[in-house]
Design a protein around this motif. Structure first.
Motif, PDB file in Angstrom:
ATOM      1  N   GLY A 114     -26.327  -9.947 -13.254  1.00 60.99           N
ATOM      2  CA  GLY A 114     -25.647  -8.759 -12.177  1.00 60.99           C
ATOM      3  C   GLY A 114     -26.217  -9.028 -11.023  1.00 60.99           C
ATOM      4  N   SER A 115     -27.596  -9.164 -10.582  1.00 63.67           N
ATOM      5  CA  SER A 115     -27.266 -10.148  -9.384  1.00 63.67           C
ATOM      6  C   SER A 115     -27.625 -11.252  -8.896  1.00 63.67           C
ATOM      7  N   ASP A 116     -27.766 -11.875  -9.629  1.00 65.78           N
ATOM      8  CA  ASP A 116     -28.151 -13.147 -10.124  1.00 65.78           C
ATOM      9  C   ASP A 116     -26.685 -14.054 -10.600  1.00 65.78           C
ATOM     10  N   ILE A 146     -18.080  -2.466 -15.832  1.00 67.17           N
ATOM     11  CA  ILE A 146     -17.115  -2.229 -14.464  1.00 67.17           C
ATOM     12  C   ILE A 146     -15.860  -1.386 -14.432  1.00 67.17           C
ATOM     13  N   THR A 147     -15.932  -1.106 -13.243  1.00 70.37           N
ATOM     14  CA  THR A 147     -15.503   0.150 -12.856  1.00 70.37           C
ATOM     15  C   THR A 147     -13.595  -0.338 -13.055  1.00 70.37           C
ATOM     16  N   ASN A 148     -13.298   1.032 -13.205  1.00 70.58           N
ATOM     17  CA  ASN A 148     -11.719   0.966 -12.889  1.00 70.58           C
ATOM     18  C   ASN A 148     -10.970  -0.004 -15.050  1.00 70.58           C
ATOM     19  N   LYS A 187     -22.211 -25.925 -11.544  1.00 70.21           N
ATOM     20  CA  LYS A 187     -23.236 -24.704 -11.691  1.00 70.21           C
ATOM     21  C   LYS A 187     -21.643 -23.853 -10.658  1.00 70.21           C
ATOM     22  N   HIS A 188     -22.127 -23.589  -9.995  1.00 72.32           N
ATOM     23  CA  HIS A 188     -21.602 -22.448  -8.858  1.00 72.32           C
ATOM     24  C   HIS A 188     -20.171 -22.861  -8.549  1.00 72.32           C
ATOM     25  N   LYS A 189     -19.831 -24.225  -8.439  1.00 72.95           N
ATOM     26  CA  LYS A 189     -18.870 -24.632  -7.582  1.00 72.95           C
ATOM     27  C   LYS A 189     -18.037 -24.544  -9.534  1.00 72.95           C
ATOM     28  N   GLY A 190     -18.376 -24.537  -9.888  1.00 72.35           N
ATOM     29  CA  GLY A 190     -17.458 -24.791 -11.660  1.00 72.35           C
ATOM     30  C   GLY A 190     -17.268 -23.545 -11.938  1.00 72.35           C
ATOM     31  N   GLY A 249     -14.049 -19.936  -7.848  1.00 71.31           N
ATOM     32  CA  GLY A 249     -14.324 -18.217  -8.360  1.00 71.31           C
ATOM     33  C   GLY A 249     -15.398 -18.237  -7.679  1.00 71.31           C
ATOM     34  N   PHE A 250     -16.171 -19.407  -7.401  1.00 69.50           N
ATOM     35  CA  PHE A 250     -17.753 -17.965  -6.411  1.00 69.50           C
ATOM     36  C   PHE A 250     -17.636 -17.293  -5.144  1.00 69.50           C
ATOM     37  N   SER A 251     -16.990 -18.623  -4.568  1.00 67.80           N
ATOM     38  CA  SER A 251     -17.258 -18.134  -3.082  1.00 67.80           C
ATOM     39  C   SER A 251     -15.926 -17.220  -2.948  1.00 67.80           C
ATOM     40  N   LEU A 283     -16.772 -10.126  -1.606  1.00 68.29           N
ATOM     41  CA  LEU A 283     -17.327  -8.729  -1.425  1.00 68.29           C
ATOM     42  C   LEU A 283     -17.819  -8.493  -0.717  1.00 68.29           C
ATOM     43  N   ASN A 284     -17.783  -9.342   0.330  1.00 71.12           N
ATOM     44  CA  ASN A 284     -18.756  -8.786   2.063  1.00 71.12           C
ATOM     45  C   ASN A 284     -17.607  -8.472   2.410  1.00 71.12           C
ATOM     46  N   GLY A 285     -16.381  -7.920   1.962  1.00 71.52           N
ATOM     47  CA  GLY A 285     -15.291  -7.162   2.335  1.00 71.52           C
ATOM     48  C   GLY A 285     -15.970  -5.739   1.796  1.00 71.52           C
ATOM     49  N   GLY A 286     -15.913  -6.464   0.172  1.00 69.89           N
ATOM     50  CA  GLY A 286     -16.161  -4.757  -0.368  1.00 69.89           C
ATOM     51  C   GLY A 286     -17.654  -4.122  -0.074  1.00 69.89           C
ATOM     52  N   ARG A 287     -18.428  -4.194   0.434  1.00 62.28           N
ATOM     53  CA  ARG A 287     -19.730  -3.647   0.864  1.00 62.28           C
ATOM     54  C   ARG A 287     -19.403  -2.640   1.823  1.00 62.28           C
ATOM     55  N   ILE A 288     -18.380  -3.258   2.788  1.00 63.57           N
ATOM     56  CA  ILE A 288     -17.886  -2.258   3.796  1.00 63.57           C
ATOM     57  C   ILE A 288     -17.511  -0.821   3.653  1.00 63.57           C
ATOM     58  N   TYR A 316     -24.866  -0.901  -6.600  1.00 64.64           N
ATOM     59  CA  TYR A 316     -23.215  -1.930  -6.991  1.00 64.64           C
ATOM     60  C   TYR A 316     -22.737  -2.446  -5.656  1.00 64.64           C
ATOM     61  N   GLU A 317     -21.615  -3.051  -5.701  1.00 69.76           N
ATOM     62  CA  GLU A 317     -21.429  -4.492  -4.408  1.00 69.76           C
ATOM     63  C   GLU A 317     -22.697  -5.490  -4.508  1.00 69.76           C
ATOM     64  N   GLY A 318     -23.922  -5.566  -4.896  1.00 66.36           N
ATOM     65  CA  GLY A 318     -25.266  -6.189  -4.324  1.00 66.36           C
ATOM     66  C   GLY A 318     -25.894  -4.741  -4.295  1.00 66.36           C
ATOM     67  N   THR A 319     -27.301  -4.658  -4.794  1.00 70.46           N
ATOM     68  CA  THR A 319     -28.425  -3.885  -4.443  1.00 70.46           C
ATOM     69  C   THR A 319     -28.810  -3.869  -3.767  1.00 70.46           C
ATOM     70  N   SER A 335     -31.232 -11.391   5.756  1.00 71.97           N
ATOM     71  CA  SER A 335     -32.228 -12.560   5.928  1.00 71.97           C
ATOM     72  C   SER A 335     -31.381 -13.736   6.165  1.00 71.97           C
ATOM     73  N   ARG A 336     -30.844 -13.834   5.049  1.00 73.33           N
ATOM     74  CA  ARG A 336     -31.022 -15.657   5.206  1.00 73.33           C
ATOM     75  C   ARG A 336     -29.406 -15.368   6.400  1.00 73.33           C
ATOM     76  N   GLU A 337     -28.842 -14.459   6.538  1.00 70.30           N
ATOM     77  CA  GLU A 337     -28.264 -14.444   8.535  1.00 70.30           C
ATOM     78  C   GLU A 337     -28.638 -15.416   9.239  1.00 70.30           C
TER      79      GLU A 337
HETATM   80  N1  CAA Z   1     -20.081 -15.141   1.358  1.00 73.64           N
HETATM   81  C1  CAA Z   1     -19.831 -16.060   1.403  1.00 73.64           C
HETATM   82  N2  CAA Z   1     -20.440 -17.001   0.152  1.00 73.64           N
HETATM   83  C2  CAA Z   1     -21.920 -16.689  -0.079  1.00 73.64           C
HETATM   84  C3  CAA Z   1     -22.381 -16.038   0.156  1.00 73.64           C
HETATM   85  C4  CAA Z   1     -21.642 -14.418   1.175  1.00 73.64           C
HETATM   86  N3  CAA Z   1     -22.409 -13.133   1.474  1.00 73.64           N
HETATM   87  N4  CAA Z   1     -23.315 -15.832   0.043  1.00 73.64           N
HETATM   88  C5  CAA Z   1     -23.916 -16.887  -1.623  1.00 73.64           C
HETATM   89  N5  CAA Z   1     -22.324 -17.504  -1.118  1.00 73.64           N
HETATM   90  C6  CAA Z   1     -22.069 -18.625  -1.127  1.00 73.64           C
HETATM   91  C7  CAA Z   1     -23.003 -19.491  -0.056  1.00 73.64           C
HETATM   92  O1  CAA Z   1     -22.676 -20.452   0.986  1.00 73.64           O
HETATM   93  C8  CAA Z   1     -23.110 -20.814  -1.583  1.00 73.64           C
HETATM   94  O2  CAA Z   1     -21.982 -21.522  -1.945  1.00 73.64           O
HETATM   95  P1  CAA Z   1     -22.435 -23.376  -1.056  1.00 73.64           P
HETATM   96  O3  CAA Z   1     -22.751 -24.386  -2.261  1.00 73.64           O
HETATM   97  O4  CAA Z   1     -20.267 -23.830  -1.318  1.00 73.64           O
HETATM   98  O5  CAA Z   1     -22.133 -23.301   0.157  1.00 73.64           O
HETATM   99  C9  CAA Z   1     -22.974 -20.250  -2.545  1.00 73.64           C
HETATM  100  O6  CAA Z   1     -22.475 -18.610  -2.568  1.00 73.64           O
HETATM  101  C10 CAA Z   1     -23.909 -19.997  -4.077  1.00 73.64           C
HETATM  102  O7  CAA Z   1     -25.533 -19.716  -2.750  1.00 73.64           O
HETATM  103  P2  CAA Z   1     -26.222 -19.440  -3.350  1.00 73.64           P
HETATM  104  O8  CAA Z   1     -26.559 -20.844  -3.133  1.00 73.64           O
HETATM  105  O9  CAA Z   1     -26.666 -18.493  -2.047  1.00 73.64           O
HETATM  106  O10 CAA Z   1     -26.818 -18.442  -4.420  1.00 73.64           O
HETATM  107  P3  CAA Z   1     -27.982 -17.910  -5.311  1.00 73.64           P
HETATM  108  O11 CAA Z   1     -28.085 -18.310  -6.027  1.00 73.64           O
HETATM  109  O12 CAA Z   1     -29.706 -18.414  -3.925  1.00 73.64           O
HETATM  110  O13 CAA Z   1     -27.676 -16.306  -4.060  1.00 73.64           O
HETATM  111  C11 CAA Z   1     -26.532 -13.881  -4.118  1.00 73.64           C
HETATM  112  C12 CAA Z   1     -27.122 -15.609  -4.732  1.00 73.64           C
HETATM  113  C13 CAA Z   1     -26.346 -13.762  -2.757  1.00 73.64           C
HETATM  114  C14 CAA Z   1     -27.754 -13.158  -4.721  1.00 73.64           C
HETATM  115  C15 CAA Z   1     -25.291 -13.452  -4.602  1.00 73.64           C
HETATM  116  O14 CAA Z   1     -25.305 -14.165  -6.119  1.00 73.64           O
HETATM  117  C16 CAA Z   1     -24.824 -11.715  -5.225  1.00 73.64           C
HETATM  118  O15 CAA Z   1     -23.936 -11.760  -3.795  1.00 73.64           O
HETATM  119  N6  CAA Z   1     -25.313 -11.179  -5.614  1.00 73.64           N
HETATM  120  C17 CAA Z   1     -24.516  -9.950  -5.859  1.00 73.64           C
HETATM  121  C18 CAA Z   1     -24.056  -9.916  -6.418  1.00 73.64           C
HETATM  122  C19 CAA Z   1     -22.694  -8.476  -6.636  1.00 73.64           C
HETATM  123  O16 CAA Z   1     -23.061  -8.733  -5.430  1.00 73.64           O
HETATM  124  N7  CAA Z   1     -22.823  -7.943  -7.605  1.00 73.64           N
HETATM  125  C20 CAA Z   1     -21.851  -6.705  -7.749  1.00 73.64           C
HETATM  126  C21 CAA Z   1     -21.516  -6.815  -8.940  1.00 73.64           C
HETATM  127  S1  CAA Z   1     -19.189  -6.695  -8.417  1.00 73.64           S
HETATM  128  C22 CAA Z   1     -19.164  -4.550  -7.993  1.00 73.64           C
HETATM  129  O17 CAA Z   1     -20.514  -4.242  -8.485  1.00 73.64           O
HETATM  130  C23 CAA Z   1     -18.025  -4.105  -8.287  1.00 73.64           C
HETATM  131  C24 CAA Z   1     -17.983  -2.740  -8.622  1.00 73.64           C
HETATM  132  O18 CAA Z   1     -16.864  -2.374  -9.583  1.00 73.64           O
HETATM  133  C25 CAA Z   1     -17.989  -1.665  -8.064  1.00 73.64           C
END
Ligand code: CAA
Length: 378
Positions: free
Chosen positions: A130-132, A156-158, A176-179, A230-232, A238-243, A361-364, A373-375
């Motif tokens: 989920g978060s991870d 999964i919504t919808n 890992k996340h790059k795969g 895919g992870f990127s 999700l950054n935009g989704g959060r808005i 959802y979309e990040g707790t 804090s990372r930013e």
């Molecule tokens: N924007 C862009 N890239 C990001 C990012 C962000 N906000 N956060 C992390 N990344 C990138 C990092 O730059 C890194 O990429 P590179 O190695 O290429 O630099 C990669 O992602 C991995 O990042 P981390 O090493 O920081 O990974 P992490 O495991 O320590 O943490 C996390 C990642 C930020 C916690 C991430 O797992 C996360 O956002 N988790 C929450 C997931 C989420 O929001 N789920 C919601 C489900 S969707 C949903 O709810 C939809 C719905 O139906 C309503």
């Protein structure tokens, strides 16, 4: 940041307000009670352009800015957060991602339809991820000209109403996340089954399902972006989704506040209107201040996105704050309504239940704090 809304913004806001009042309000209590998806209402939202608001008109979208989007989201969420989450996912997580990173062929085939009819789903969460989100267990094995998709997605919504699903899956675990890849999966692809519907506390009109993939053959042409993107893709989307979810939380709060103001002017206690009691006035003052502060954060994030500036921190702050004040404001709205607030007819109890998901959802809330804090510290 420009605080002045344009004529077009006001028109969009009014259209969304009218739609919410005339089309969503009747039946919202019943849909909540029976967990009924607003099928007809979402179809009309598509006709009115609310499902692909920011998509380029050449792909059938509205070509609008993010401010228009959050204004519409707020108005629709005031009345029906189940309809607005469908709208948010389709606009922010599906259409936006496809338009920004999809191939021309994918845009022609999928985006053009999604922008007017919907409905898309974004499939990242899993039973154990989920978060991870980097811990994806769903696999997309590279088989040459297709991927073999196996695994389960959760919450999964919808989930059952979508026709197009963006599925995040691991292709090469050693990277890992790059795969990880993002694949477009169509409903009806052999091996893809919609699983159990969740019986939820709030947004009960929204359909939330688990999804199962067993040896689903997904053509390579359905991968979004390069191999390993895919992870990127998921994080950026999700950054935009959060808005979108921040504006949903704002709307839920504003809807509850408006009902509380109305009720406090109608109901008498101790010989005068509730609104004449300082205890109620102070509650309303706190609620209105929180809502205004949340709206400023939401509009700031939307504005930064429109200006093509970095909005990651702003979006996370907007979601963090708006989802918190949605808890506070809806709880106070129930309190102001007293016993009436605790029954379904007065709407505020539903808004209080709906508010909670915006912290999940979309990040707790905790993930938003990680992002912020990372930013701040990088
Ligand atoms: N924007 C862009 N890239 C990001 C990012 C962000 N906000 N956060 C992390 N990344 C990138 C990092 O730059 C890194 O990429 P590179 O190695 O290429 O630099 C990669 O992602 C991995 O990042 P981390 O090493 O920081 O990974 P992490 O495991 O320590 O943490 C996390 C990642 C930020 C916690 C991430 O797992 C996360 O956002 N988790 C929450 C997931 C989420 O929001 N789920 C919601 C489900 S969707 C949903 O709810 C939809 C719905 O139906 C309503």
């Amino acid at each position: 940041m420009n605080f002045q809304l344009t004529e077009e913004h006001f028109a969009v806001q009014q259209a969304a307000r009218d739609f919410a009042q005339t089309e969503l309000l009747p039946g919202v209590i019943e849909r909540d009670a029976h967990q009924k998806f607003p099928t007809e209402q979402v179809r009309k939202m598509g006709e009115l352009g609310f499902l692909g608001m920011m998509v380029d008109p050449k792909y059938n979208g509205g070509g609008m800015d993010s401010i228009s989007y959050v204004l519409a989201m707020e108005e629709i969420s005031k009345v029906d957060a189940s309809a607005s989450v469908c709208m948010s996912v389709n606009n922010s997580l599906v259409c936006w991602g496809l338009e920004k990173y999809g191939s021309e062929e994918q845009k022609e085939k999928y985006l053009k339809k999604l922008a007017v009819e919907g409905i898309g789903a974004f499939c990242l969460s899993e039973p154990e991820a989920g978060s991870d989100a980097t811990s994806q267990r769903t696999t997309a094995e590279d088989k040459g000209d297709y991927y073999l998709l196996n695994g389960t997605k959760n919450w999964i919504t919808n989930g059952s109403t979508a026709s197009v699903y963006i599925v995040i899956a691991q292709t090469d675990a050693s990277k890992k996340h790059k795969g990880i890849n993002a694949l477009i999966v169509e409903k009806g692809m052999p091996g893809f089954v919609v699983g159990k519907k969740e019986d939820k506390m709030g947004i009960r009109g929204s359909d939330t399902h688990s999804l199962m993939f067993t040896d689903v053959k997904v053509p390579k042409a359905n991968r979004i972006g390069d191999d390993g993107f895919g992870f990127s893709f998921a994080m950026t989307t999700l950054n935009g989704g959060r808005i979108g979810i921040a504006s949903q939380a704002l709307g839920i709060a504003a809807g509850a506040y408006e009902l509380a103001v109305k009720y406090s002017k109608e109901r008498k206690a101790f010989g005068k209107m509730l609104a004449e009691h300082q205890a109620i006035q102070f509650k309303l003052a706190d609620m209105a201040t929180k809502i205004d502060a949340a709206r400023l954060l939401v509009h700031q994030a939307a504005w930064l996105k429109d200006q093509k500036k970095d909005f990651v921190k702003a979006a996370a702050m907007a979601k963090l704050f708006a989802s918190q004040i949605a808890q506070d404001v809806t709880t106070e709205a129930v309190q102001i309504h007293g016993g009436y607030g605790y029954v379904k007819e007065y709407h505020v109890e539903r808004l209080m239940r709906d508010a909670k998901i915006t912290q999940i959802y979309e990040g707790t809330t905790e993930i938003q704090k990680m992002v912020i804090s990372r930013e701040l510290l990088r």
